[in-house]
Design an enzyme around this catalytic site. Sequence first.
Site, PDB file in Angstrom:
ATOM      1  N   SER A   1      -7.748  -1.220   6.875  1.00 44.14           N
ATOM      2  CA  SER A   1      -7.911  -2.454   6.091  1.00 44.14           C
ATOM      3  C   SER A   1      -6.886  -3.497   6.526  1.00 44.14           C
ATOM      4  O   SER A   1      -5.732  -3.179   6.821  1.00 44.14           O
ATOM      5  CB  SER A   1      -7.733  -2.159   4.595  1.00 44.14           C
TER       6      SER A   1
ATOM      7  N   SER B   1      -4.692  -7.203   5.933  1.00 42.37           N
ATOM      8  CA  SER B   1      -4.079  -7.970   4.850  1.00 42.37           C
ATOM      9  C   SER B   1      -5.042  -9.021   4.323  1.00 42.37           C
ATOM     10  O   SER B   1      -5.138  -9.242   3.111  1.00 42.37           O
ATOM     11  CB  SER B   1      -2.804  -8.648   5.352  1.00 42.37           C
TER      12      SER B   1
ATOM     13  N   GLN C   1       5.793 -10.748   2.575  1.00 41.25           N
ATOM     14  CA  GLN C   1       5.874  -9.398   3.132  1.00 41.25           C
ATOM     15  C   GLN C   1       6.953  -8.597   2.417  1.00 41.25           C
ATOM     16  O   GLN C   1       8.104  -9.018   2.332  1.00 41.25           O
ATOM     17  CB  GLN C   1       6.177  -9.476   4.630  1.00 41.25           C
TER      18      GLN C   1
ATOM     19  N   ARG D   1      17.500 -20.204  35.914  1.00 34.34           N
ATOM     20  CA  ARG D   1      17.595 -19.631  34.566  1.00 34.34           C
ATOM     21  C   ARG D   1      18.486 -20.520  33.690  1.00 34.34           C
ATOM     22  O   ARG D   1      19.645 -20.793  34.026  1.00 34.34           O
ATOM     23  CB  ARG D   1      18.191 -18.228  34.612  1.00 34.34           C
TER      24      ARG D   1
ATOM     25  N   ARG E   1       0.842  -1.195   0.000  1.00 30.69           N
ATOM     26  CA  ARG E   1       0.000   0.000   0.000  1.00 30.69           C
ATOM     27  C   ARG E   1       0.878   1.247   0.000  1.00 30.69           C
ATOM     28  O   ARG E   1       1.970   1.254   0.560  1.00 30.69           O
ATOM     29  CB  ARG E   1      -0.916  -0.017   1.231  1.00 30.69           C
TER      30      ARG E   1
ATOM     31  N   ARG F   1      -5.759  -2.580  -5.987  1.00 27.77           N
ATOM     32  CA  ARG F   1      -6.774  -2.810  -4.971  1.00 27.77           C
ATOM     33  C   ARG F   1      -7.799  -1.681  -4.950  1.00 27.77           C
ATOM     34  O   ARG F   1      -7.498  -0.544  -5.319  1.00 27.77           O
ATOM     35  CB  ARG F   1      -6.125  -2.968  -3.600  1.00 27.77           C
TER      36      ARG F   1
END
Length: 435
Positions: A108, A110, A131, A189, A40, A99
Amino acid sequence: MASRKRGLPEDNGELDGPSPASKHVKPVDGRHVAALILARGGSKGIPLKNIKMLAGVPLIGWVLRAALDSECFDSVWVSTDHDEIEKVAKAWGARVHRRTPEVSRDSSTSLETIQEFIRLNPVVDIVCNIQATSPCLHPRHVKEALDMIKKQNFDSVFSVVRRHQFRWQEVKKGSGEPTKPLNLDPSNRPRRQDWDGELCENGSFYITRRELIEKGVLQGGNKISYYEMLPEYSVDIDVDIDWPVAEQRVLRYGYFGRETPEVVRLTFCKVSGCLTEGRIFMSKSGEEMLSINTRDTTGIRMLQKEDVEVVLLTCSEDPVAQSMADQLKKRTGCDVIDVGEEPLDVLRPMVEKKKLQWKDVAYMGNDKPDVNCLNMAGLSAVPGDAPVVAINAAKYTCHNIGGKGAMREFAEHILLQKQKAKSQMKQDRIDISSF
């Protein structure tokens, strides 16, 4: 290096036949697999982020090159609402889905855009949503993940990366509530090497069957799985501060094309506009002088130290540089030659005489006369202030402008590619010895 751009597809809009970018790929078992990059134009963090130059290539170009070179898609698309993004997408060999305003708003999702895409293209059976902001994606990543759909019959596959981060519960400021560990025992840990870490989505791609998308799902189905990518390839760009880090990462781990990175042995560099900023200094007595940046001469010495010969180029339109050929040679240790109006006519015999191929050559120019050489050279670059006609022909566009570090930047790029080539050849030897 593979060419930076590809020919323009002839069509636009809905799918009515095989994509020009992947016309040699046949659908597997009759299923049409489409790659779809959402881009976009209204990015809030970085304006027109998807086509901003990253390491000499538009951001979206990195994923388009990986998708096309994977040769596993029947069509490759960019979904956008912006004219400039459309132009870049077509230049890189993609089809364009324009689009509608309904799926171009800030709100909007994806999924809504992908649903619109498959409604307009009913022939598509599987969508790989890649992506645009993942510039370290390689062809093998999407190819191996897609094989999980095709050969192992998964319904959806998405990319993840392994993180070794300890997570704690968030609490509201001022509440006085204690936090709690979410994935560790603080009294015991684990060391990093004793803990497998956790799998987190890295957003690089989502592959989904059509029927799931129609139901409003990108990750689901009876068989859902992930594809793990190494951390060095899991790069995402969201805000400006990410850009410098991503640029360094993509120069080391990005996909530059199908061929082995070039080991340059000869570099040509135009003096005017590349080694200088194009200005001529005139004294009161009538003397004319040029200014050369020490960063650029350092870049030349870096190449020479690595056994890369550097030749400086002048032309009749640059009489001052021609008159200073001896001083330039003394200062840089480079031969300085006059190439006239068409540099290729002079340089082609020189390359042949040295028994080199153009893939062994790097070229830095800055204007229309350099276009042929920029296209021919294995590595080519222009300063950041070069005109569009030169930028479109070059494989790398420098951040720095002519006379202010562009040559140094290109020298570092050449040496990095040389390092990548050596590493790849070393890895190839390891792979062969393992059989």
